[in-house]
Scaffold this motif. Structure first.
Motif, PDB file in Angstrom:
ATOM      1  N   ARG A  63       0.851  -1.194   0.000  1.00  0.00           N
ATOM      2  CA  ARG A  63       0.000   0.000   0.000  1.00  0.00           C
ATOM      3  C   ARG A  63       0.889   1.246   0.000  1.00  0.00           C
ATOM      4  O   ARG A  63       2.015   1.219   0.495  1.00  0.00           O
ATOM      5  CB  ARG A  63      -0.858   0.018   1.262  1.00  0.00           C
ATOM      6  N   LEU A  64       0.325   2.318  -0.494  1.00  0.00           N
ATOM      7  CA  LEU A  64       1.048   3.580  -0.571  1.00  0.00           C
ATOM      8  C   LEU A  64       1.105   4.251   0.807  1.00  0.00           C
ATOM      9  O   LEU A  64       0.105   4.332   1.504  1.00  0.00           O
ATOM     10  CB  LEU A  64       0.336   4.491  -1.583  1.00  0.00           C
ATOM     11  N   LYS A  65       2.325   4.705   1.173  1.00  0.00           N
ATOM     12  CA  LYS A  65       2.506   5.400   2.450  1.00  0.00           C
ATOM     13  C   LYS A  65       3.021   6.807   2.178  1.00  0.00           C
ATOM     14  O   LYS A  65       4.126   6.910   1.628  1.00  0.00           O
ATOM     15  CB  LYS A  65       3.515   4.666   3.327  1.00  0.00           C
ATOM     16  N   PRO A  66       2.401   7.880   2.583  1.00  0.00           N
ATOM     17  CA  PRO A  66       1.064   7.913   3.166  1.00  0.00           C
ATOM     18  C   PRO A  66      -0.005   7.610   2.115  1.00  0.00           C
ATOM     19  O   PRO A  66       0.331   7.665   0.941  1.00  0.00           O
ATOM     20  CB  PRO A  66       0.965   9.367   3.660  1.00  0.00           C
ATOM     21  N   PRO A  67      -1.227   7.344   2.509  1.00  0.00           N
ATOM     22  CA  PRO A  67      -1.771   7.445   3.870  1.00  0.00           C
ATOM     23  C   PRO A  67      -1.734   6.148   4.677  1.00  0.00           C
ATOM     24  O   PRO A  67      -2.072   6.175   5.851  1.00  0.00           O
ATOM     25  CB  PRO A  67      -3.227   7.824   3.615  1.00  0.00           C
ATOM     26  N   PHE A  68      -1.291   5.042   4.069  1.00  0.00           N
ATOM     27  CA  PHE A  68      -1.512   3.762   4.742  1.00  0.00           C
ATOM     28  C   PHE A  68      -0.339   3.341   5.624  1.00  0.00           C
ATOM     29  O   PHE A  68       0.203   2.251   5.470  1.00  0.00           O
ATOM     30  CB  PHE A  68      -1.866   2.683   3.713  1.00  0.00           C
ATOM     31  N   PHE A  69       0.102   4.241   6.510  1.00  0.00           N
ATOM     32  CA  PHE A  69       1.041   3.826   7.547  1.00  0.00           C
ATOM     33  C   PHE A  69       0.300   2.875   8.483  1.00  0.00           C
ATOM     34  O   PHE A  69      -0.758   3.236   8.997  1.00  0.00           O
ATOM     35  CB  PHE A  69       1.564   5.034   8.331  1.00  0.00           C
ATOM     36  N   PRO A  70       0.845   1.673   8.694  1.00  0.00           N
ATOM     37  CA  PRO A  70       0.092   0.692   9.492  1.00  0.00           C
ATOM     38  C   PRO A  70      -0.359   1.215  10.852  1.00  0.00           C
ATOM     39  O   PRO A  70      -1.455   0.881  11.296  1.00  0.00           O
ATOM     40  CB  PRO A  70       1.083  -0.465   9.643  1.00  0.00           C
TER      41      PRO A  70
END
Lengths: 205, 464
Positions: free
Chosen positions: B197-204
């Protein structure tokens, strides 16, 4: 082949119940199907889709991503020879050739009697015991001299039945939780996860 | 003769491999007889924040590859947002890396106890241990240990009478290197293809599993927690260097006399100690010469004999142009064909690219094909620049490397830049730049004798 058996449906339901959302059980259920038949058939994928409330295409989409799931029949023994760097440095390509001679097929092929499938694979995390291979995901390491010939003979003669179950049987010990020990969702007294569609992710790809 | 995993000759305190000498270390009986679950009991007697603070004070760095402080990572979960989840990453598959598997196979209760301590500190609703699919024995050992732990009251409802409850679920992978990347791991745990997933926004920590705050920790990282809780943060940080505390497991493979998995004191042990030390590698096999070594798994730029005295500490290794990564030191002696070794590494990444980002999907495949052309006797003089150019499309600008070769005298510090969502593609550039930088003459030699084809084995990629 077939849909999941009555026993395997019961097992699948136990597994599904452990996850906050059913779809998380998809990979474990595909393993159960592969254990039943030795590979994952279209019928099994359709059945899993029914159990999880997914479309068969969604199940196939996940299944086809993962190398362990075989969507056509393979040998009773799947021999995976590691050819990544640590094994490469210690003669993995020779080991692969030795295997091909002992088994009698080239990498990627299955013997006509359905006993062996030979593959070369990437790193299997036994780098300090190179060169190495797995048979049905059981390790055989430090393979030098005629070790491979003896291994193939032993497999053929059924002398390793206790160590190496047929392809598809990944684990012979399953997690079992007594109902009175299961904490349940939101175990620390917090609300359960929100339902509904999962926003955002779809737009990323 | 391979060394016994964890055999460190008594050189340093064995924090995570201390029970490896027992053949029954995986059983609850042995675990309880050797201090097992005392760390959890100690943790449950403190407030969750106190447990997190102790781990922060111990300065435990993540052992999965990125090396981020575990206690700080836990603190990234936004306050008041629940439920939270904990996912333990046991998808070990970086070539050269062989240390989480022994921890899962030989001391699964230590992993479970560490998982429970982290689950308590972060106050998660549920924990998952994601074990790589190809590791059948590790799955059986973790399953058996979980069954024992549940039956004995160490997991699930009202753990050890403390009132704290959390479930730990064993999850199986199914064969995909990329799933070791933490966001791909979460996708996989949600039953999807393992696309990062793309970070940001998907920081675990913010939007992780089911878009809820999630902590992802490596197996070795949490396996340290029982010891820290039992012996205190100060005892842990007294070991190692200021930045790299405690001990760390290193898998030493390739052309050494005693390949093996060794737990060594972090930050103060050097590559020379590890490769040549009598307690560890015992030197190059057959008294050979060291040509090069990979300090941190397939993704790490190569090091050379002049780097042997660097300590096993990322703050020293990073500026020198590489990374400690997942604790995998791969040793190559003077008989090594650098171009073939490079091909083995790049082929790995082209086999394992998930296909989501174009520069990686196409680039790793092209680089493999160009390398196979060179090895197969069809190399062209411009192929070296072509390889570097493809690499530049995946990781633009100067790529991390040691100093002193054909690409420039000064080292380029780690990490590389990337045009991709995750670091897989940029990692494939490491062996290319390393070999062009230091062993360009070997490329030239292959290209010069292009008229004499050389057989390459095994053929191609993707035979599944």
């Amino acid at each position: 082949m077939a849909r999941l058996s009555v026993e395997n449906v019961a097992l699948a339901r136990q597994v599904i119940a452990r996850y906050p959302r059913p779809r998380s059980a998809l990979i474990p259920l595909l393993h159960i199907a592969q254990e039943q038949d030795g590979w994952v058939s279209d019928e099994a994928m359709e059945h899993i889709a029914e159990l999880l409330g997914l479309t068969p295409a969604e199940v196939l989409g996940t299944c086809s991503f993962y190398e362990m799931f075989k969507r056509e029949p393979v040998g009773r023994f799947v021999v995976n020879v590691c050819t990544s760097i640590s094994c490469h440095l210690l003669g993995a390509e020779d080991l692969l050739e030795q295997c091909a001679r002992a088994i009698g097929v080239k990498p990627g092929a299955t013997t006509p009697d359905g006993l062996f499938t030979l593959q070369h694979v990437e790193c299997i995390a036994a780098c300090t015991e190179a060169p190495c291979l797995q048979v049905n995901y059981r390790y055989f390491t430090n393979l030098t001299g005629d070790a491979v010939e003896r291994l193939v003979d032993d497999l053929r003669a059924g002398r390793l039945a206790a160590e190496v179950p047929d392809h598809g049987t990944l684990t012979r010990i399953r997690q079992q939780v007594p109902p009175d020990r299961w904490a349940g969702a939101g175990a620390v007294g917090l609300p359960p996860p929100p339902g509904g569609p999962r926003e955002g992710i779809g737009s990323v790809g | 003769m391979a060394a016994r995993p964890g055999d460190n000759g008594g050189a340093t305190p064995a924090i995570v491999t201390g029970r490896f000498g027992h053949d029954d270390a995986h059983t609850l009986d042995r675990y309880l007889a050797t201090g097992g679950y005392e760390g959890l009991r100690a943790a449950l007697g403190r407030r969750p924040q106190e447990v997190a603070d102790a781990v922060k004070e111990a300065a435990l760095l993540g052992r999965g590859g990125a090396g981020f402080p575990a206690g700080v990572k836990w603190g990234f979960c936004p306050e008041g947002v629940f439920p939270r989840y904990l996912v333990i990453n046991g998808d070990e598959s970086e070539p050269g890396t062989h240390k989480d598997r022994p921890l899962m196979e030989r001391d699964p209760h230590q992993l479970i106890e560490g998982t429970l301590i982290a689950a308590y500190a972060v106050q998660v609703a549920q924990a998952f241990i994601y074990v790589r699919g190809e590791m059948a024995l590790a799955q059986e050992r973790v399953a058996a240990a979980l069954n024992e732990a549940y039956a004995a009251g160490w997991a699930g409802r009202d753990i050890a009478g403390s009132g704290f409850s959390v479930d730990v679920v064993l999850h199986w992978g199914a064969g995909a290197y990329i799933v070791g990347e933490e966001t791909a791991l979460l996708e996989s745990l949600e039953g999807r293809r393992g696309y990062p997933r793309l970070k940001p926004p998907f920081f675990p920590a913010v939007k992780g599993l089911y878009l809820q705050p999630t902590v992802v920790n490596n197996v070795e990282t949490v396996s340290n927690l029982p010891w820290i809780m039992r012996n205190g943060a100060a005892a842990f940080s007294a070991l190692g260097s200021e930045k790299a505390t405690g001990t760390r497991m290193f898998a030493l493979s390739g052309h050494v006399t005693r390949p093996g998995v060794y737990e060594v004191e972090n930050g103060v042990t050097t590559f020379r100690d590890l490769i040549y030390g009598e307690r560890y590698g015992g030197g190059i096999r057959a008294d050979g010469e060291l040509k090069a070594f990979v300090p941190g798994g397939a993704s790490a730029p190569w090091f050379f004999p002049e780097h042997l005295d660097l300590p096993l500490d990322q703050t020293a290794v990073g500026p020198a142009g590489s990374m400690l990564g997942s604790g995998a030191v791969i040793v190559m002696d003077e008989t090594t064909d650098a171009v073939r070794a490079c091909h083995s590494l790049v082929r790995f990444f082209s086999h394992e690219t998930c296909g989501k980002c174009t520069p990686c999907r196409e680039g790793t495949t092209w680089m493999t094909k160009v390398l196979e052309r060179i090895l197969g006797g069809g190399g062209r003089p411009e192929d070296i620049d072509l390889l570097l150019d493809i690499g530049d499309n995946i990781s633009p600008g100067p790529y991390p490397r040691a100093g002193g070769g054909s690409l420039g005298a000064e080292p380029v510090p780690f990490p590389p830049r990337q045009t991709t969502i995750c670091p897989l593609g940029p990692s494939a550039v490491a062996p290319i730049v390393s070999v062009v930088h230091r062993f360009r003459d070997e490329f030239d030699a292959y290209i010069a004798r292009a008229a004499t084809p050389v057989e390459i084995r095994p053929v191609g990629v993707g035979a599944r």
